[in-house]
Design an enzyme around this catalytic site. Structure first.
Site, mmCIF file in Angstrom:
data_model
loop_
_atom_site.group_PDB
_atom_site.id
_atom_site.type_symbol
_atom_site.label_atom_id
_atom_site.label_comp_id
_atom_site.label_asym_id
_atom_site.label_seq_id
_atom_site.Cartn_x
_atom_site.Cartn_y
_atom_site.Cartn_z
ATOM 1 N N GLU A 1 24.348 54.921 0.654
ATOM 2 C CA GLU A 1 23.541 54.677 -0.549
ATOM 3 C C GLU A 1 24.374 54.777 -1.831
ATOM 4 O OE1 GLU A 1 20.009 57.129 -0.253
ATOM 5 O OE2 GLU A 1 19.146 55.766 1.192
ATOM 6 N N GLU B 1 17.619 52.519 7.208
ATOM 7 C CA GLU B 1 16.680 53.636 7.259
ATOM 8 C C GLU B 1 15.274 53.075 7.102
ATOM 9 O OE1 GLU B 1 17.692 56.725 4.485
ATOM 10 O OE2 GLU B 1 19.805 56.761 5.068
#
Lengths: 676, 676, 676
Positions: A148, A308
């Site tokens: 991320e 995710e």
């Protein structure tokens, strides 16, 4: 995605959080659930290098040894998202620093900056060591770089960032005369006389800074992320086999992801948490809004992964309180991602963290490790998806595109005049198109974007192109000339690539394309943010900002006129015949009423209405390959909905023919197949 | 203002923002528009001293050479508002520092502090050099010192400020015993034992600090600004001819402008942006509220200039989104300023900045440089004003005054009990008087204020004089004795000049003047902020705070009694006969209902009702000289309004006689002349 | 409290704020008012040590000499709450530092940190000197340590705090392996490799930090305060006679007051300002809510003092605007405190501060020093109280307890999931029990809490015991086994003592006690924060969070089932027969509707309904000793209320018998006596 013709399923797993005794049971239960891949190690630097330069791979070796015996593959992560505490304490210059000087300390994530020479060196070492050790591990099918990027913070003000920014602009402008010219430093006596005087924006009241410098600073942030990614990508590619993919997970701000993929990745993956949509009061479409974000992802990689995928209720100890997904919603959201182009779904996470900040960011399993309804639902979902042959790599279908440009995004982020227009228009376009069953693609402008990428769309919306680049104008003109329908929103065309305003009539470089001039305009006030206009014979709303249009070409026709305020009677929306196409200028932000009339004007109706009729609360999405069409119908409501199948399809659930009016229960999904 | 008998017009111009090729065309178009003066150079330090101590005047020489050939005059500015980056990088001690320690960096404006010895030295040098070079330039008619002193920030906490504050209080109190006594340091163990322990307020939760120190700190800020201004003024006056004026532009907080004008200026100028009023939701009178600010300006210089008169929509890139003035509003606002005493109007700015933070702070011309409706409106406005002979130097007429005192303003700014009272009362007084067509003046208390300045007013309102100074009490008593009508609001009289509370009965030093004591009182809660009272037979509201009054003198009469809460039946408003006059104590903040009854009690009606009757939404203002009266009627609404002329006037527009009922279209202005 | 059988009265006095000439008059007027004790010197360090190590006691000697001649006693304070400016300027390391690094500077209060070695040394010296000098002064009956520990700020991040925290965890965990294990540092790569890497939480976005470290950090703050208090207490106890008491005043956050009293104090005192309740819009019970805080105080010392009892309107110059107490309210609030167990009432303060931050924090007398209605009311109140014999030391009566645990309080303070539950449930329990006339005690969990402390209660509510400690579970089980009725709220039982989540079925360690498992649950969204359930046949609300209960024991009965959302029909509230008792698990936060039904289920009605019936707006509280009951009826409304006395009592006001229906005027108090 990974060489199969079916959608692949994975889960995020943290061997370091659990007693080793649990590992085998976990892997076995995953396999029973249908999981084929696990993602590991993105926060595990200390498991490889607990002390500086002392490397030890035994922990993950032991785990991967066990994995190698199971029918499960691995996505291995570089662990640079969370440097060890010995690193940040010994070399505090690696830490991320905020605009106000606050230094991110050990204990959260992403506490580093991208430009510290030491951090780059430490990054290279750990990635090289990992690639050297695991580069040819048979279980590993791909690598995730960091985790991320630009989450937590997307602006950086450490000393190393200032130093590197100075190099960046030195390289860009070569000399201070050009820099002073580019940034318009004549205003407010900002002229630079020495490179050492140049900094990223530093403190001033209301964060005020030179806007042209600010735009370059955002470009620099993106470049910093891309450089950091490419350093890692190069090391990985050198040390692994050709079929091993490289990716990272997003999406976050201030990154040109299209360039990142081009430079360093095989494809992008997205971290997909639709409950954020449930919590946002101002968001009418709730979890369905995530179709917007999936569309943004698809504009980066037409086929992408979900690294995710939400698997339970969500929350940190100190932030965020999300409800438990209702029965059916995990499955619904999985199909939503797939419908929009995901070819890989990796749930986050196998079992909920037993400690740390994320104890409420639930995995499939709870703290108690018992089989639960979420596990059963994931298993059923995987089973349902696996029934659909050839879905992998089929393309999302749309007739409409929304053009997006990183320069404009970054410039408008600091601009209170254009910022709200962009946000409101993108939201209105998404909501109106969604609710009218008109699938769309985002198209990101880049130097490789060609006329062919555009020509396939009947209509292209361009919300608020304040910065006008020659290459883009050329492309838009050609698209229109060749028969395209172009729709642009207010405040388009008054800035150059530096965000400066040339002495030209608005919309600059496009007066011929739209056949208009803009000689007057007004911001609408926050508490009175819309004026009415008359579009043919219908009343529409002209929101946020009103450009007052003056048609200057005989080929230009006024579609709507304002009916209020001192400019009542003036043109609000115009259409210009340009080559074989038409170019609409809409003098306000986009909203449901003006978008609807523009669509009607162009005869755009529900894209698949000849095949299926469905209620407002359901989404339709279609993926297609050479031979087949897959039609997804997603019921976001908790109530049953009637779907009218006008043609005959094959229901992928049971491979039986299906037609007529059927009922879809709450949160249910219908996937139909149609041979071409 | 500048030696003519007519109002003068100017514009702000930035030769450094434009190609030299544009200069002559710009000047010629200005002259065609009626512009007579340009203001230049306030942000142009780098154009004179691009490197430290290397001076070069060629750029402005070239521009002024061109100007000298045109019929246009110049206001020349000292450029100290924006130091060059070489200065702030080489001497960071000159930078402004906020309460929380944040340092203002290069890129915004006013990033310096007033007390840095280096900045004072650099200021002297640049001003001396400019005066030396341009002091006798024939085009220059006046000088502006710096730009918008105390805008951006009006509190300063750099090291140099602390050091200078220490000197300031050392000079004021001579020894620590007196300082400790003045600041009441016995409370909370604050006793100072060494001068080095004395600082401007430094960080504490909720910015809590000793309130008496805080008051001295604000006085110190004002003194710092005044000192900075006077250093520049002295240099200029020494180097220019006697008829050249010196001014600066305001108004901003924490400055005793009356003292500044007395010390250093010929008059004050105001930067006038009525659209701020359109954006403020809580402000009912919108742009008309700017009549309040013009009244505050008039209390500093009875005839003043507008250095920046709004000429278009407004906004910075990162802040503020103001609408475009509607047709007629630019003219209306110009007349509003003139009606209130402005003898010079300089529009901001000729053409909109093409880059930098202010690209949305529109000038008369837009980025495209085309003639537009704003240019035409400015031209028409100037033409209309120029028709009015002898207006320059005529005086604004009013029977009512509101007394203002800098010490009280500064003390209440930190005081949550009195602060809201002052704000609410000043707003209510303005709105009530405006809507009842009762023009008023602010009168600023100073050591030179005399009984003659007060005697001309029938009624003087004093909202919330918490600090009581002997000289002021003496003046107010004399005013009342001699027949004046004095009206004071709640919480008056309980602090001394240090903001401390002496052991005396409230209202201290004024129990005889008002014939009352205050022995009980209560704050009203935010969510229940008013109690009713009965004023003669009418219900009124007693807002924010309730002093419970006890008449102690036979000459004191209760005008209103509370009708609610435990003090129902107690006196709320009293009037005391004092000498030939009357003194009213109003036990709450002022609001429309209690002000109206007090005005009625004193028989105060619309000041010019025998001449003109006009609706609520229009303002009347009158300027007068020895021979004539000029009556301004301003229509702030967009709709036509009926005006009833009871007497016969001359319409300045066409020099014809006019009387009876006439209609004024939306945003229009009527200027009537009446011979005395 | 102080050796008499009656309630004692005092006042806070600041000899250093007044001319010495006023002292005697002040003391004489106090005595006339009924004041017996004064508290002095808590902010007077500089009066004893104006320069470092130069001590001088003459000022307070002179004052105490005067006091010794009067019938008045003294509570003497250590002055460590406000260090002198020479101390903080010379040794800035003693200053308090906030999370963001802001340093508290001289000018406010409590600007020091508890762990600075220099501050501890300076504290020891000043306390030793004071005890040496005043330890045997005959007027002094007790000592107050510091003032309002942890007021202003209750988190500390100075260098000294980090250093001492490191020692604290080193002592607790001995080695880093155990620390890493306790804090779950495997998550997000937080593993510590050197003690020097360990810090109190430092900056990260949203103040994110390891939650287990955070819990230890709060424990450390409490320990720091306790250590600081005990250092002072030991010095005092060594230097004074045995009958001299030691106390401090509270209550503030992050302190284990029960341990503090055990370690260092004779009893706690509370600073009681019910007007804070009037200002809080969200607080329905206004000043009556202070009964809640008095109950919290009683859980620390069953008989306590009020060190600062509100005596007038309240406010700082820069913060807080409280109304004047209405006639009767000062008396009402005094009786409220006494009814809840206060045996000593000291008003704050004799006369209002004439300068400094607290000029609006009114004492009994105003700035003018005149007799006023507040003085008369205090005098009357003292007179009324003194009529009641033997009240001192009698015990507050209740059948209901609410269990409180410091570990849970501190853990939930950082936990956004449990924090709101605790707050909402405690408020709902207080409001519901109050309005139903069911007095309750808080019981604070500690190692000395025994089954006997619990057995006296019919019902014990335990709101949200997320952290489960073995000793507590044991006690709760034993309480239930022996016939107790236990009621626990949602989210109970999933964390261990470190705040980590073990791999156990919820409610961990208590599935047998409640006869249930929790396998599903959901947070409710802020804007939709309640679901309905059916309790027997009544509709109730299940607020904030829904645990979905699965009964697993045959002894467990479902009392309420959810009627909404996907878990309609599932158990919402269950009751389990456990030994002779019953254990209820309530699957949501407590609210008025579910509390009421649970009380009804347990047949709990108004505790004293056989003696007295009274309306909702009145509170009943009973204190009792061996021989007598004192029944307090408090009318918080401004209107008269009808009270029905079912039995016959003695009215303490006139010592006459009283029965039947009587009327209590607004704000009035009835104190009845009943022989047992």
């Amino acid at each position: 995605m990974f060489g199969t013709k079916k959608i692949d399923f994975g889960v995020c797993y943290y061997p370091e959080h659990w007693p080793k005794e649990l590992w085998e049971d976990d892997l076995d239960r995953m396999i029973l659930t249908g999981i084929e891949v696990i993602r590991i190690a993105e926060f595990a630097w200390s498991k490889f290098e607990l002390e500086e330069n002392i490397f030890d791979f035994t922990f993950f070796d032991e785990f991967l040894e066990l994995v190698s015996k199971k029918d499960i593959k691995v996505i291995f992560c570089t662990p640079t998202a969370t440097p060890p505490v010995w690193l940040t304490e010994r070399y505090p210059e690696v830490l991320a620093v905020e605009y106000d000087g606050s230094v991110h300390r050990h204990g959260m994530r992403r506490q580093y900056n991208y430009n510290s020479p030491i951090y780059l060196e430490k990054t290279k070492i750990i990635v090289e060591k990992l690639v050297e050790h695991y580069g040819h591990n048979k279980s590993i099918i791909g690598w995730q770089i960091d985790n991320e990027l630009n989450c937590v913070t997307n602006e950086f003000y450490a000393e190393a960032d200032h130093v590197e920014f100075r190099k960046f602009v030195k390289n860009k402008y070569q000399n201070l005369v050009k820099l002073n010219e580019a940034w318009g430093t004549n205003v407010w006596n900002q002229t630079y006389t020495d490179w050492e005087e140049v900094f990223l924006p530093r403190y001033a009241p209301r964060k005020t800074t030179n806007p042209h410098l600010k735009l370059d600073a955002t470009r620099f942030i993106s470049e910093s992320v891309l450089k950091f990614t490419s350093i890692q990508s190069e090391i990985i590619r050198k040390g692994v086999d050709k079929d091993i993919f490289v990716t990272t997970n997003g999406l976050f701000k201030n990154i040109d992801y299209n360039k990142m993929v081009q430079d360093s990745l095989d494809f992008i993956t997205y971290d997909n948490y639709p409950t954020f949509g449930l919590l946002d009061k101002s968001n009418k479409l709730k979890d369905r809004r995530w179709s917007h974000h999936l569309s943004k992802t698809r504009a980066i990689s037409s086929h992408f992964g979900i690294m995710e995928q939400q698997a339970g209720p969500g929350g940190w100890v100190n932030h965020h309180k999300a409800p438990t997904p209702k029965p059916g919603q995990l499955r619904l959201w999985t199909f939503q991602a797939i419908a929009h182009g995901a070819d890989f779904i990796s749930y986050f996470r196998w079992r909920t963290a037993p400690y740390g900040t994320e104890i409420y960011w639930y995995g499939i399993l709870g703290h108690d490790n018992k089989d639960n309804r979420r596990l059963l639902e994931v298993k059923k979902t995987i089973n349902d998806v696996k029934k659909i042959e050839n879905l992998n790599n089929s393309d999302y279908q749309s007739e409409i595109a929304i053009l997006h440009d990183y320069d404009n995004e970054w410039d408008s982020a600091y601009d209170v005049w254009t910022g709200p227009l962009v946000e409101n228009s993108e939201r209105a376009l998404f909501e109106t198109l969604q609710q009218n069953h008109i699938p769309f693609n985002y198209v990101n402008f880049s130097n490789t974007l060609s006329i062919n990428n555009l020509k396939k769309y009947k209509v292209i919306f361009v919300p608020h192109l304040t910065i006008v680049k020659n290459s883009m104008v050329k492309l838009l003109k050609r698209y229109t000339e060749e028969g395209g329908k172009l729709v642009i929103g207010a405040r388009s065309g008054y800035k150059d690539e530096n965000g400066k305003c040339p002495m030209l009539t608005m919309p600059i470089k496009m007066t011929d394309l739209f056949g208009i001039e803009i000689n007057d305009f007004t911001f609408l006030q926050d508490f009175d943010s819309s004026r009415q206009a008359s579009f043919l014979d219908k009343k529409i709303s002209m929101s946020d900002f009103n450009d007052i249009l003056t048609p200057i070409s005989s080929s230009c026709k006024t579609l709507a006129t304002y009916t209020e305020d001192y400019y009542a009677g003036e043109a609000a929306i115009t259409v210009n015949s340009y080559g074989k196409g038409q170019a609409i200028y809409c003098g306000s932000s986009f909203n449901q009423s003006n978008i609807s009339e523009i669509l009607t004007y162009f005869n755009i109706t529900a894209t698949f209405e000849k095949m299926i009729k469905l209620p407002n609360v359901c989404e339709i999405a279609v993926r297609e390959n050479e031979y087949e069409q897959y039609i997804f119908v997603l019921n976001y409501s908790g109530d049953p909905q009637k779907i009218q199948l006008i043609e005959e399809f094959v229901d992928t659930k049971n491979n039986k023919k299906i037609s007529g009016t059927i009922e879809l229960v709450g949160y249910d999904v219908l996937v139909l197949k149609k041979l071409k």
